[in-house]
Enzyme design. Structure first.
Site, PDB file in Angstrom:
ATOM      1  N   ASN A 174       0.848  -1.190   0.000  1.00 33.71           N
ATOM      2  CA  ASN A 174       0.000   0.000   0.000  1.00 33.71           C
ATOM      3  C   ASN A 174       0.886   1.244   0.000  1.00 33.71           C
ATOM      4  O   ASN A 174       1.726   1.403   0.897  1.00 33.71           O
ATOM      5  CB  ASN A 174      -0.904  -0.027   1.242  1.00 33.71           C
ATOM      6  CG  ASN A 174      -1.901   1.101   1.264  1.00 33.71           C
ATOM      7  OD1 ASN A 174      -1.550   2.252   1.041  1.00 33.71           O
ATOM      8  ND2 ASN A 174      -3.149   0.800   1.553  1.00 33.71           N
ATOM      9  N   GLU A 185      -8.713   0.554  -3.214  1.00 34.59           N
ATOM     10  CA  GLU A 185      -9.540   0.631  -2.013  1.00 34.59           C
ATOM     11  C   GLU A 185     -10.462   1.838  -2.111  1.00 34.59           C
ATOM     12  O   GLU A 185     -10.028   2.928  -2.507  1.00 34.59           O
ATOM     13  CB  GLU A 185      -8.668   0.742  -0.758  1.00 34.59           C
ATOM     14  CG  GLU A 185      -7.958  -0.539  -0.402  1.00 34.59           C
ATOM     15  CD  GLU A 185      -7.297  -0.487   0.957  1.00 34.59           C
ATOM     16  OE1 GLU A 185      -6.964  -1.565   1.475  1.00 34.59           O
ATOM     17  OE2 GLU A 185      -7.086   0.628   1.499  1.00 34.59           O
ATOM     18  N   HIS A 193       0.780   6.228   2.043  1.00 33.76           N
ATOM     19  CA  HIS A 193       1.436   7.177   2.931  1.00 33.76           C
ATOM     20  C   HIS A 193       2.689   7.796   2.326  1.00 33.76           C
ATOM     21  O   HIS A 193       3.270   8.712   2.920  1.00 33.76           O
ATOM     22  CB  HIS A 193       1.672   6.542   4.297  1.00 33.76           C
ATOM     23  CG  HIS A 193       0.360   6.217   4.959  1.00 33.76           C
ATOM     24  ND1 HIS A 193      -0.579   7.190   5.240  1.00 33.76           N
ATOM     25  CD2 HIS A 193      -0.208   5.038   5.303  1.00 33.76           C
ATOM     26  CE1 HIS A 193      -1.658   6.624   5.772  1.00 33.76           C
ATOM     27  NE2 HIS A 193      -1.452   5.323   5.813  1.00 33.76           N
ATOM     28  N   HIS A 240      -5.703   3.636  -1.700  1.00 30.56           N
ATOM     29  CA  HIS A 240      -7.030   3.989  -1.194  1.00 30.56           C
ATOM     30  C   HIS A 240      -7.332   5.431  -1.586  1.00 30.56           C
ATOM     31  O   HIS A 240      -6.708   6.370  -1.086  1.00 30.56           O
ATOM     32  CB  HIS A 240      -7.050   3.825   0.327  1.00 30.56           C
ATOM     33  CG  HIS A 240      -8.374   4.132   0.961  1.00 30.56           C
ATOM     34  ND1 HIS A 240      -8.565   4.036   2.324  1.00 30.56           N
ATOM     35  CD2 HIS A 240      -9.573   4.520   0.446  1.00 30.56           C
ATOM     36  CE1 HIS A 240      -9.819   4.360   2.612  1.00 30.56           C
ATOM     37  NE2 HIS A 240     -10.441   4.677   1.481  1.00 30.56           N
ATOM     38  N   GLU A 283     -10.983  -9.498   2.954  1.00 34.01           N
ATOM     39  CA  GLU A 283      -9.708  -9.150   3.591  1.00 34.01           C
ATOM     40  C   GLU A 283      -9.964  -8.987   5.079  1.00 34.01           C
ATOM     41  O   GLU A 283     -10.735  -8.112   5.494  1.00 34.01           O
ATOM     42  CB  GLU A 283      -9.116  -7.867   3.005  1.00 34.01           C
ATOM     43  CG  GLU A 283      -7.783  -7.517   3.642  1.00 34.01           C
ATOM     44  CD  GLU A 283      -7.030  -6.392   2.945  1.00 34.01           C
ATOM     45  OE1 GLU A 283      -6.123  -5.811   3.574  1.00 34.01           O
ATOM     46  OE2 GLU A 283      -7.345  -6.103   1.772  1.00 34.01           O
ATOM     47  N   ARG A 340      -9.491   8.107  -0.906  1.00 29.66           N
ATOM     48  CA  ARG A 340     -10.488   8.518   0.079  1.00 29.66           C
ATOM     49  C   ARG A 340     -11.334   9.662  -0.467  1.00 29.66           C
ATOM     50  O   ARG A 340     -10.901  10.427  -1.336  1.00 29.66           O
ATOM     51  CB  ARG A 340      -9.810   8.937   1.384  1.00 29.66           C
ATOM     52  CG  ARG A 340      -9.105   7.791   2.098  1.00 29.66           C
ATOM     53  CD  ARG A 340      -8.562   8.244   3.433  1.00 29.66           C
ATOM     54  NE  ARG A 340      -9.625   8.522   4.369  1.00 29.66           N
ATOM     55  CZ  ARG A 340      -9.912   7.770   5.454  1.00 29.66           C
ATOM     56  NH1 ARG A 340      -9.195   6.695   5.714  1.00 29.66           N
ATOM     57  NH2 ARG A 340     -10.882   8.100   6.259  1.00 29.66           N
ATOM     58  N   THR A 355      -8.257   3.547   8.536  1.00 26.53           N
ATOM     59  CA  THR A 355      -9.444   2.690   8.602  1.00 26.53           C
ATOM     60  C   THR A 355      -9.476   1.987   9.942  1.00 26.53           C
ATOM     61  O   THR A 355      -8.561   1.243  10.293  1.00 26.53           O
ATOM     62  CB  THR A 355      -9.420   1.664   7.456  1.00 26.53           C
ATOM     63  OG1 THR A 355      -9.243   2.357   6.223  1.00 26.53           O
ATOM     64  CG2 THR A 355     -10.718   0.884   7.421  1.00 26.53           C
ATOM     65  N   HIS A 401      -3.614  -4.845   7.780  1.00 30.03           N
ATOM     66  CA  HIS A 401      -3.783  -3.671   8.627  1.00 30.03           C
ATOM     67  C   HIS A 401      -2.874  -3.793   9.842  1.00 30.03           C
ATOM     68  O   HIS A 401      -3.075  -4.623  10.709  1.00 30.03           O
ATOM     69  CB  HIS A 401      -5.219  -3.440   9.104  1.00 30.03           C
ATOM     70  CG  HIS A 401      -5.423  -2.023   9.612  1.00 30.03           C
ATOM     71  ND1 HIS A 401      -5.715  -0.965   8.781  1.00 30.03           N
ATOM     72  CD2 HIS A 401      -5.335  -1.491  10.859  1.00 30.03           C
ATOM     73  CE1 HIS A 401      -5.828   0.151   9.490  1.00 30.03           C
ATOM     74  NE2 HIS A 401      -5.582  -0.145  10.751  1.00 30.03           N
ATOM     75  N   ARG A 428      -7.148  12.815   1.103  1.00 26.54           N
ATOM     76  CA  ARG A 428      -6.104  13.230   2.049  1.00 26.54           C
ATOM     77  C   ARG A 428      -4.729  12.683   1.680  1.00 26.54           C
ATOM     78  O   ARG A 428      -3.724  13.197   2.158  1.00 26.54           O
ATOM     79  CB  ARG A 428      -6.457  12.808   3.475  1.00 26.54           C
ATOM     80  CG  ARG A 428      -6.419  11.316   3.726  1.00 26.54           C
ATOM     81  CD  ARG A 428      -6.721  10.959   5.166  1.00 26.54           C
ATOM     82  NE  ARG A 428      -8.065  11.354   5.559  1.00 26.54           N
ATOM     83  CZ  ARG A 428      -8.620  11.008   6.719  1.00 26.54           C
ATOM     84  NH1 ARG A 428      -7.930  10.278   7.578  1.00 26.54           N
ATOM     85  NH2 ARG A 428      -9.844  11.385   7.012  1.00 26.54           N
TER      86      ARG A 428
END
Length: 249
Positions: free
Chosen positions: A12, A75, A15, A48, A156, A50, A106, A199, A54
């Site tokens: 992922n 996502e 970030h 993801h 998941e 969003r 999340t 996660h 963000r």
């Protein structure tokens, strides 16, 4: 005898975009990170988009779709806007996740059982478009059953409670959460669902989950991006890949 499927690693890259957006501008580039991850052995890239943008932006998704040679796991929240974006791009996979504006990340799994009818109608066009539909849920039998009923191909399992308990030294809770994940991986597999997990996974917590034979993909992001500050993204991913392979061996 058929060959055992290799456990897949999805990286992922959200970030990387978080760091970029903290200052504005174009660096660090999450697409560059995705390509590095791909070269380091990632089997797929997760991003993801969003509602508040963000971290990952629409432009990032456009670029990832044009650039990647491994699958994109997109996502998204179950909103009309995100459905239209997914239908336009038709990524390999879409993962439906819960989303609240005030959360930092999340916080839990999607409530599928309560929204079963609306989610069934929501994911049908995505499946028809050729996307593999994944539902991000807690390790809970009721939610897994509902995910199967609405036509999801993948679940998941949210590993956050297990990882948090480990980090806080609550090892009795850690063991309970790990057993729950193990049992629900077996249960989901018995329903014909493909089982993923993710996660909060780290070098210290990944191996027990990677060892579950029913789990065929782990999605890991925040820890790897943080570790990359100290050792570089390629070595960080290479070490995670090594630990996963060791657990499966």
């Amino acid at each position: 005898m058929s060959e055992v499927q290799k456990l897949r690693l999805g990286v992922n890259i959200d970030h990387v975009a978080t760091v970029r957006n903290a200052r504005g501008g174009a660096v660090p580039d999450p697409v560059r990170a995705a390509k590095l991850a791909e070269d380091a052995g990632a089997d797929g890239i997760t991003a993801h988009l969003r509602e508040d943008r963000r971290h990952i932006t629409d432009t990032d998704i456009d670029a990832l779709m044009q650039t990647l040679s491994v699958p994109l796991n997109f996502e998204m929240a179950a909103t009309p806007e995100m459905q239209q974006i997914a239908l336009r791009h038709k990524p390999h996979a879409v993962c439906i996740v819960p989303e609240r504006r005030e959360e930092r990340t999340t916080e839990g799994g999607l409530e599928v059982a309560r929204e079963e009818n609306s989610l069934a109608h929501y994911i049908a066009p995505l499946r028809d478009a050729g996307c593999r539909v994944s539902i991000f849920i807690a390790a809970d039998q009721k939610q897994i059953e509902a995910a199967a009923r609405i036509g999801a191909q993948v679940v998941e399992l949210h590993t956050g409670a297990y990882c948090d308990a480990y980090a806080e030294g609550r090892f009795d809770v850690r063991d309970v959460e790990l057993e729950k994940l193990r049992d629900m991986a077996v249960f989901a597999h018995s329903l014909g669902l493909e089982v993923h997990a993710g996660h909060g996974l780290t070098y210290d917590t990944v191996q027990p989950v990677a060892a579950f034979p029913e789990v065929i993909e782990l999605n890991i992001g925040h820890f790897l991006i943080g570790e990359a500050i100290f050792r570089g993204l390629t070595p960080a991913i290479t070490e995670m890949r090594r630990l996963m392979d060791e657990a499966c061996g």
